[in-house]
Design a protein around this motif. Structure first.
Motif, PDB file in Angstrom:
ATOM      1  N   ALA A   1       0.849  -1.527   0.054  1.00 23.45           N
ATOM      2  CA  ALA A   1       0.293   0.140  -0.332  1.00 23.45           C
ATOM      3  C   ALA A   1       0.808   1.033   0.090  1.00 23.45           C
ATOM      4  O   ALA A   1       0.510   2.507  -0.543  1.00 23.45           O
ATOM      5  CB  ALA A   1      -1.111   0.486   1.132  1.00 23.45           C
ATOM      6  N   ASP A   2       1.911   1.643   1.307  1.00 19.27           N
ATOM      7  CA  ASP A   2       2.862   2.165   0.977  1.00 19.27           C
ATOM      8  C   ASP A   2       3.299   2.769  -0.155  1.00 19.27           C
ATOM      9  O   ASP A   2       3.399   3.431  -0.449  1.00 19.27           O
ATOM     10  CB  ASP A   2       3.920   1.834   1.924  1.00 19.27           C
ATOM     11  CG  ASP A   2       3.490   2.394   2.951  1.00 19.27           C
ATOM     12  OD1 ASP A   2       2.460   2.539   3.827  1.00 19.27           O
ATOM     13  OD2 ASP A   2       4.274   1.973   4.001  1.00 19.27           O
ATOM     14  N   MET A   3       4.084   1.418  -1.129  1.00 22.66           N
ATOM     15  CA  MET A   3       4.528   1.805  -2.820  1.00 22.66           C
ATOM     16  C   MET A   3       3.743   2.481  -3.243  1.00 22.66           C
ATOM     17  O   MET A   3       4.170   3.224  -4.613  1.00 22.66           O
ATOM     18  CB  MET A   3       4.982   0.344  -3.253  1.00 22.66           C
ATOM     19  CG  MET A   3       5.360   0.306  -4.050  1.00 22.66           C
ATOM     20  SD  MET A   3       7.254   1.138  -3.347  1.00 22.66           S
ATOM     21  CE  MET A   3       8.511   1.567  -4.919  1.00 22.66           C
ATOM     22  N   LYS A   4       2.687   2.161  -3.484  1.00 22.82           N
ATOM     23  CA  LYS A   4       1.372   2.359  -4.393  1.00 22.82           C
ATOM     24  C   LYS A   4       1.117   4.036  -4.117  1.00 22.82           C
ATOM     25  O   LYS A   4       1.110   4.765  -5.112  1.00 22.82           O
ATOM     26  CB  LYS A   4       0.085   1.654  -4.320  1.00 22.82           C
ATOM     27  CG  LYS A   4      -0.026   0.096  -5.177  1.00 22.82           C
ATOM     28  CD  LYS A   4      -1.155  -0.501  -4.878  1.00 22.82           C
ATOM     29  CE  LYS A   4      -1.583  -1.846  -5.185  1.00 22.82           C
ATOM     30  NZ  LYS A   4      -2.672  -2.777  -5.090  1.00 22.82           N
TER      31      LYS A   4
ATOM     32  N   TYR B   1       2.933   6.352  -2.545  1.00 26.73           N
ATOM     33  CA  TYR B   1       4.277   6.986  -3.128  1.00 26.73           C
ATOM     34  C   TYR B   1       4.362   7.014  -5.040  1.00 26.73           C
ATOM     35  O   TYR B   1       4.795   7.854  -4.498  1.00 26.73           O
ATOM     36  CB  TYR B   1       5.805   6.263  -2.757  1.00 26.73           C
ATOM     37  CG  TYR B   1       6.921   6.610  -3.368  1.00 26.73           C
ATOM     38  CD1 TYR B   1       7.189   7.824  -2.654  1.00 26.73           C
ATOM     39  CD2 TYR B   1       7.505   6.402  -4.475  1.00 26.73           C
ATOM     40  CE1 TYR B   1       8.337   8.469  -2.968  1.00 26.73           C
ATOM     41  CE2 TYR B   1       8.849   6.641  -4.886  1.00 26.73           C
ATOM     42  CZ  TYR B   1       9.189   7.760  -3.702  1.00 26.73           C
ATOM     43  OH  TYR B   1      10.229   8.595  -4.239  1.00 26.73           O
ATOM     44  N   GLU B   2       4.214   6.269  -5.619  1.00 27.44           N
ATOM     45  CA  GLU B   2       4.059   5.796  -6.851  1.00 27.44           C
ATOM     46  C   GLU B   2       3.174   7.284  -7.450  1.00 27.44           C
ATOM     47  O   GLU B   2       2.904   7.782  -8.489  1.00 27.44           O
ATOM     48  CB  GLU B   2       3.630   4.777  -7.310  1.00 27.44           C
ATOM     49  CG  GLU B   2       4.651   3.774  -7.635  1.00 27.44           C
ATOM     50  CD  GLU B   2       4.518   2.307  -8.130  1.00 27.44           C
ATOM     51  OE1 GLU B   2       3.802   2.284  -8.282  1.00 27.44           O
ATOM     52  OE2 GLU B   2       5.300   1.500  -7.797  1.00 27.44           O
ATOM     53  N   GLN B   3       1.412   7.675  -6.756  1.00 33.08           N
ATOM     54  CA  GLN B   3       0.778   8.060  -7.186  1.00 33.08           C
ATOM     55  C   GLN B   3       0.642   9.243  -6.977  1.00 33.08           C
ATOM     56  O   GLN B   3       1.124  10.540  -7.974  1.00 33.08           O
ATOM     57  CB  GLN B   3      -0.507   7.592  -6.748  1.00 33.08           C
ATOM     58  CG  GLN B   3      -0.607   6.151  -6.960  1.00 33.08           C
ATOM     59  CD  GLN B   3      -2.372   6.277  -6.449  1.00 33.08           C
ATOM     60  OE1 GLN B   3      -2.068   6.440  -5.609  1.00 33.08           O
ATOM     61  NE2 GLN B   3      -2.832   4.699  -6.630  1.00 33.08           N
ATOM     62  N   THR B   4       1.382   9.833  -5.520  1.00 33.63           N
ATOM     63  CA  THR B   4       2.313  11.296  -5.177  1.00 33.63           C
ATOM     64  C   THR B   4       3.170  11.456  -4.895  1.00 33.63           C
ATOM     65  O   THR B   4       3.415  13.050  -5.007  1.00 33.63           O
ATOM     66  CB  THR B   4       0.445  11.475  -3.649  1.00 33.63           C
ATOM     67  OG1 THR B   4       1.744  10.622  -2.767  1.00 33.63           O
ATOM     68  CG2 THR B   4      -0.326  11.172  -3.594  1.00 33.63           C
ATOM     69  N   GLY B   5       3.400  10.717  -4.174  1.00 34.03           N
ATOM     70  CA  GLY B   5       5.225  11.733  -4.687  1.00 34.03           C
ATOM     71  C   GLY B   5       6.039  11.013  -3.507  1.00 34.03           C
ATOM     72  O   GLY B   5       6.702  11.601  -3.282  1.00 34.03           O
ATOM     73  N   THR B   6       4.894  11.074  -1.925  1.00 29.86           N
ATOM     74  CA  THR B   6       4.839  10.859  -0.378  1.00 29.86           C
ATOM     75  C   THR B   6       4.205   9.942  -0.643  1.00 29.86           C
ATOM     76  O   THR B   6       3.450   9.233  -1.024  1.00 29.86           O
ATOM     77  CB  THR B   6       4.858  12.488  -0.426  1.00 29.86           C
ATOM     78  OG1 THR B   6       3.630  12.055  -0.660  1.00 29.86           O
ATOM     79  CG2 THR B   6       5.238  13.666  -0.607  1.00 29.86           C
ATOM     80  N   LEU B   7       5.310   9.702   0.672  1.00 31.22           N
ATOM     81  CA  LEU B   7       4.210   8.137   1.817  1.00 31.22           C
ATOM     82  C   LEU B   7       3.592   8.794   2.603  1.00 31.22           C
ATOM     83  O   LEU B   7       3.558   9.179   2.675  1.00 31.22           O
ATOM     84  CB  LEU B   7       6.157   7.646   2.102  1.00 31.22           C
ATOM     85  CG  LEU B   7       6.810   6.849   1.822  1.00 31.22           C
ATOM     86  CD1 LEU B   7       7.943   5.983   2.603  1.00 31.22           C
ATOM     87  CD2 LEU B   7       6.105   5.462   0.951  1.00 31.22           C
ATOM     88  N   GLY B   8       2.550   7.837   2.658  1.00 33.53           N
ATOM     89  CA  GLY B   8       1.841   8.616   3.808  1.00 33.53           C
ATOM     90  C   GLY B   8       1.910   7.059   4.423  1.00 33.53           C
ATOM     91  O   GLY B   8       1.842   6.141   4.720  1.00 33.53           O
ATOM     92  N   GLN B   9       1.441   7.976   5.880  1.00 30.15           N
ATOM     93  CA  GLN B   9       1.642   7.499   7.482  1.00 30.15           C
ATOM     94  C   GLN B   9       0.848   6.817   8.123  1.00 30.15           C
ATOM     95  O   GLN B   9      -0.498   7.725   7.514  1.00 30.15           O
ATOM     96  CB  GLN B   9       2.540   8.060   8.192  1.00 30.15           C
ATOM     97  CG  GLN B   9       3.714   8.705   7.803  1.00 30.15           C
ATOM     98  CD  GLN B   9       4.646   7.134   7.836  1.00 30.15           C
ATOM     99  OE1 GLN B   9       4.332   5.976   7.720  1.00 30.15           O
ATOM    100  NE2 GLN B   9       5.966   6.680   6.820  1.00 30.15           N
TER     101      GLN B   9
END
Length: 145
Positions: A132-135, A137-145
């Protein structure tokens, strides 16, 4: 005139004989420095009243044996001594420094615990979802916590 030296008694193990260490200062001309040199003499102690650590004056006399040609003239300063209150043993300062009590007596009062290995720590609990974190990152360019 007889040779007289002042030194410290370092051994009284022999009958009517003591070993006396005499110190003298010598100038080393090469380094222009004074150094302390020691020499050990065997001296005759007729009354056997010397103890380790005593400061004595020894005087040259006729040769008494192969190594003995000095006699103790006087005890200048007796060694400081200490009496152990538990055992009543009279000890001199040099003996106190080298004194080691009985190992058996020291272990009699001591209780020992058995060795227990420490517990292995539990692995850390991670709440990480890498997919989920990789997807995100690929969409927004930042990691979601």
């Amino acid at each position: 005139m007889r040779h007289n030296f002042i030194g410290i008694v370092i051994s009284t193990a022999m009958d009517k004989t003591v070993r006396v260490q005499v110190a003298k200062r010598v100038m080393v001309h090469r380094f222009q420095k004074e150094v302390l040199r020691h020499k050990v003499y065997m001296a005759h102690d007729e009354l056997e009243n010397c103890n380790n650590g005593d400061v004595v004056r020894i005087e040259h006399c006729r040769k008494l044996s192969r190594h003995k040609s000095f006699a103790v003239a006087e005890v200048i300063k007796p060694a400081r001594s200490w009496t152990d209150p538990e055992t009543g043993i009279d000890m001199y300062l040099r003996e106190i420094r080298n004194y080691k009590p009985d190992a058996k007596a020291a272990q009699a009062d001591v209780t020992t615990k058995e060795f227990a290995a420490p517990k292995v720590p539990a692995p850390p609990q991670n709440d990480i979802n890498l997919d989920a974190d990789m997807k995100t990152y690929e969409q927004t360019g930042t990691l979601g916590q």
